[in-house]
Motif scaffolding. Structure first.
Motif, PDB file in Angstrom:
ATOM      1  N   THR A   9       0.854  -1.183   0.000  1.00 16.17           N
ATOM      2  CA  THR A   9       0.000   0.000   0.000  1.00 16.17           C
ATOM      3  C   THR A   9       0.888   1.230   0.000  1.00 16.17           C
ATOM      4  O   THR A   9       1.658   1.448   0.937  1.00 16.17           O
ATOM      5  N   VAL A  10       0.802   2.010  -1.059  1.00 14.93           N
ATOM      6  CA  VAL A  10       1.619   3.208  -1.221  1.00 14.93           C
ATOM      7  C   VAL A  10       0.714   4.364  -1.630  1.00 14.93           C
ATOM      8  O   VAL A  10      -0.443   4.170  -2.003  1.00 14.93           O
ATOM      9  N   THR A  11       1.267   5.567  -1.569  1.00 14.91           N
ATOM     10  CA  THR A  11       0.543   6.737  -2.063  1.00 14.91           C
ATOM     11  C   THR A  11       1.319   7.313  -3.231  1.00 14.91           C
ATOM     12  O   THR A  11       2.531   7.530  -3.147  1.00 14.91           O
ATOM     13  N   PHE A  12       0.588   7.523  -4.321  1.00 17.45           N
ATOM     14  CA  PHE A  12       1.169   8.083  -5.532  1.00 17.45           C
ATOM     15  C   PHE A  12       0.897   9.578  -5.586  1.00 17.45           C
ATOM     16  O   PHE A  12      -0.182  10.031  -5.209  1.00 17.45           O
ATOM     17  N   LEU A  13       1.880  10.325  -6.066  1.00 18.13           N
ATOM     18  CA  LEU A  13       1.743  11.753  -6.317  1.00 18.13           C
ATOM     19  C   LEU A  13       1.958  11.977  -7.806  1.00 18.13           C
ATOM     20  O   LEU A  13       2.960  11.515  -8.363  1.00 18.13           O
ATOM     21  N   PRO A  66       5.978   5.669   0.634  1.00 16.86           N
ATOM     22  CA  PRO A  66       5.579   4.600   1.533  1.00 16.86           C
ATOM     23  C   PRO A  66       4.361   4.941   2.386  1.00 16.86           C
ATOM     24  O   PRO A  66       3.708   4.054   2.923  1.00 16.86           O
ATOM     25  N   SER A  67       4.034   6.239   2.520  1.00 18.19           N
ATOM     26  CA  SER A  67       2.870   6.613   3.327  1.00 18.19           C
ATOM     27  C   SER A  67       2.165   7.819   2.714  1.00 18.19           C
ATOM     28  O   SER A  67       2.773   8.624   2.001  1.00 18.19           O
ATOM     29  N   ALA A  68       0.881   7.930   3.031  1.00 16.66           N
ATOM     30  CA  ALA A  68       0.092   9.069   2.565  1.00 16.66           C
ATOM     31  C   ALA A  68       0.608  10.373   3.168  1.00 16.66           C
ATOM     32  O   ALA A  68       0.623  11.411   2.497  1.00 16.66           O
ATOM     33  N   LEU A  69       1.053  10.331   4.415  1.00 14.09           N
ATOM     34  CA  LEU A  69       1.560  11.533   5.070  1.00 14.09           C
ATOM     35  C   LEU A  69       2.789  12.074   4.340  1.00 14.09           C
ATOM     36  O   LEU A  69       2.897  13.280   4.102  1.00 14.09           O
ATOM     37  N   GLU A  70       3.709  11.195   3.962  1.00 11.21           N
ATOM     38  CA  GLU A  70       4.906  11.647   3.245  1.00 11.21           C
ATOM     39  C   GLU A  70       4.541  12.249   1.887  1.00 11.21           C
ATOM     40  O   GLU A  70       5.101  13.270   1.476  1.00 11.21           O
ATOM     41  N   ALA A  71       3.594  11.650   1.196  1.00  6.47           N
ATOM     42  CA  ALA A  71       3.167  12.168  -0.105  1.00  6.47           C
ATOM     43  C   ALA A  71       2.499  13.536   0.058  1.00  6.47           C
ATOM     44  O   ALA A  71       2.777  14.466  -0.713  1.00  6.47           O
ATOM     45  N   ALA A  72       1.624  13.660   1.051  1.00  6.34           N
ATOM     46  CA  ALA A  72       0.963  14.940   1.286  1.00  6.34           C
ATOM     47  C   ALA A  72       1.965  16.011   1.677  1.00  6.34           C
ATOM     48  O   ALA A  72       1.877  17.155   1.215  1.00  6.34           O
ATOM     49  N   ASN A  73       2.936  15.651   2.506  1.00  9.58           N
ATOM     50  CA  ASN A  73       3.973  16.606   2.892  1.00  9.58           C
ATOM     51  C   ASN A  73       4.767  17.068   1.682  1.00  9.58           C
ATOM     52  O   ASN A  73       5.105  18.253   1.558  1.00  9.58           O
ATOM     53  N   ALA A  74       5.084  16.159   0.768  1.00 13.18           N
ATOM     54  CA  ALA A  74       5.825  16.527  -0.444  1.00 13.18           C
ATOM     55  C   ALA A  74       5.010  17.493  -1.301  1.00 13.18           C
ATOM     56  O   ALA A  74       5.535  18.482  -1.810  1.00 13.18           O
ATOM     57  N   ALA A  75       3.718  17.219  -1.453  1.00 15.51           N
ATOM     58  CA  ALA A  75       2.862  18.089  -2.258  1.00 15.51           C
ATOM     59  C   ALA A  75       2.768  19.485  -1.647  1.00 15.51           C
ATOM     60  O   ALA A  75       2.902  20.492  -2.350  1.00 15.51           O
ATOM     61  N   ALA A  95      -2.066  15.619  -7.555  1.00 18.54           N
ATOM     62  CA  ALA A  95      -3.086  14.660  -7.131  1.00 18.54           C
ATOM     63  C   ALA A  95      -2.422  13.530  -6.363  1.00 18.54           C
ATOM     64  O   ALA A  95      -1.300  13.125  -6.680  1.00 18.54           O
ATOM     65  N   LEU A  96      -3.124  13.033  -5.349  1.00 17.48           N
ATOM     66  CA  LEU A  96      -2.650  11.899  -4.549  1.00 17.48           C
ATOM     67  C   LEU A  96      -3.630  10.750  -4.705  1.00 17.48           C
ATOM     68  O   LEU A  96      -4.842  10.959  -4.784  1.00 17.48           O
ATOM     69  N   HIS A  97      -3.084   9.550  -4.720  1.00 13.20           N
ATOM     70  CA  HIS A  97      -3.918   8.350  -4.765  1.00 13.20           C
ATOM     71  C   HIS A  97      -3.225   7.263  -3.959  1.00 13.20           C
ATOM     72  O   HIS A  97      -2.053   6.979  -4.161  1.00 13.20           O
ATOM     73  N   THR A  98      -3.945   6.667  -3.034  1.00  9.33           N
ATOM     74  CA  THR A  98      -3.403   5.575  -2.237  1.00  9.33           C
ATOM     75  C   THR A  98      -3.989   4.265  -2.730  1.00  9.33           C
ATOM     76  O   THR A  98      -5.189   4.163  -2.956  1.00  9.33           O
ATOM     77  N   GLY A  99      -3.103   3.294  -2.912  1.00  7.30           N
ATOM     78  CA  GLY A  99      -3.538   1.979  -3.383  1.00  7.30           C
ATOM     79  C   GLY A  99      -2.400   0.987  -3.340  1.00  7.30           C
ATOM     80  O   GLY A  99      -1.320   1.270  -2.836  1.00  7.30           O
TER      81      GLY A  99
END
Length: 105
Positions: A9-13, A66-75, A95-99
């Protein structure tokens, strides 16, 4: 940046410059400089937040975290830096997508 892409489970940016085609037509020299500055800002934010860039174009990136928090922080970090940089006269959609993501086959 992590050497291996995350799996499970990862989050894509995904990012993209708003109205890129029109801007390139109107001012190609200005866009060349601005997209280079944009690339540095976005890539650094991704790398600082433990992201893995798996696709990069002149006008956007795709990265996995590896996490939604890291992806959101990057954005958020990238958007804040982009707004502050006077050399970047355009907006950047994100855009972020977790899957689920598989590893190499």
């Amino acid at each position: 940046m992590s050497a291996q892409p995350p799996s499970g489970t990862v989050t894509f940016l995904a990012t993209g410059i708003e109205d890129s085609a029109r801007l390139w037509e109107q001012a190609p020299e200005d866009m060349a400089a601005a997209t280079a500055a944009h690339g540095v800002v976005v890539r650094k934010a991704i790398e600082r937040c433990n992201g893995h860039v798996f696709a990069a174009e002149v006008d956007g990136f795709c990265a996995a975290f590896p996490s939604a928090l890291e992806a959101a922080n990057a954005a958020v970090e990238a958007q804040r830096q982009l707004v502050r940089d006077n050399a970047i006269p355009f907006g950047v959609r994100m855009a972020l997508h977790t899957g689920e993501a598989g590893g190499p086959d």
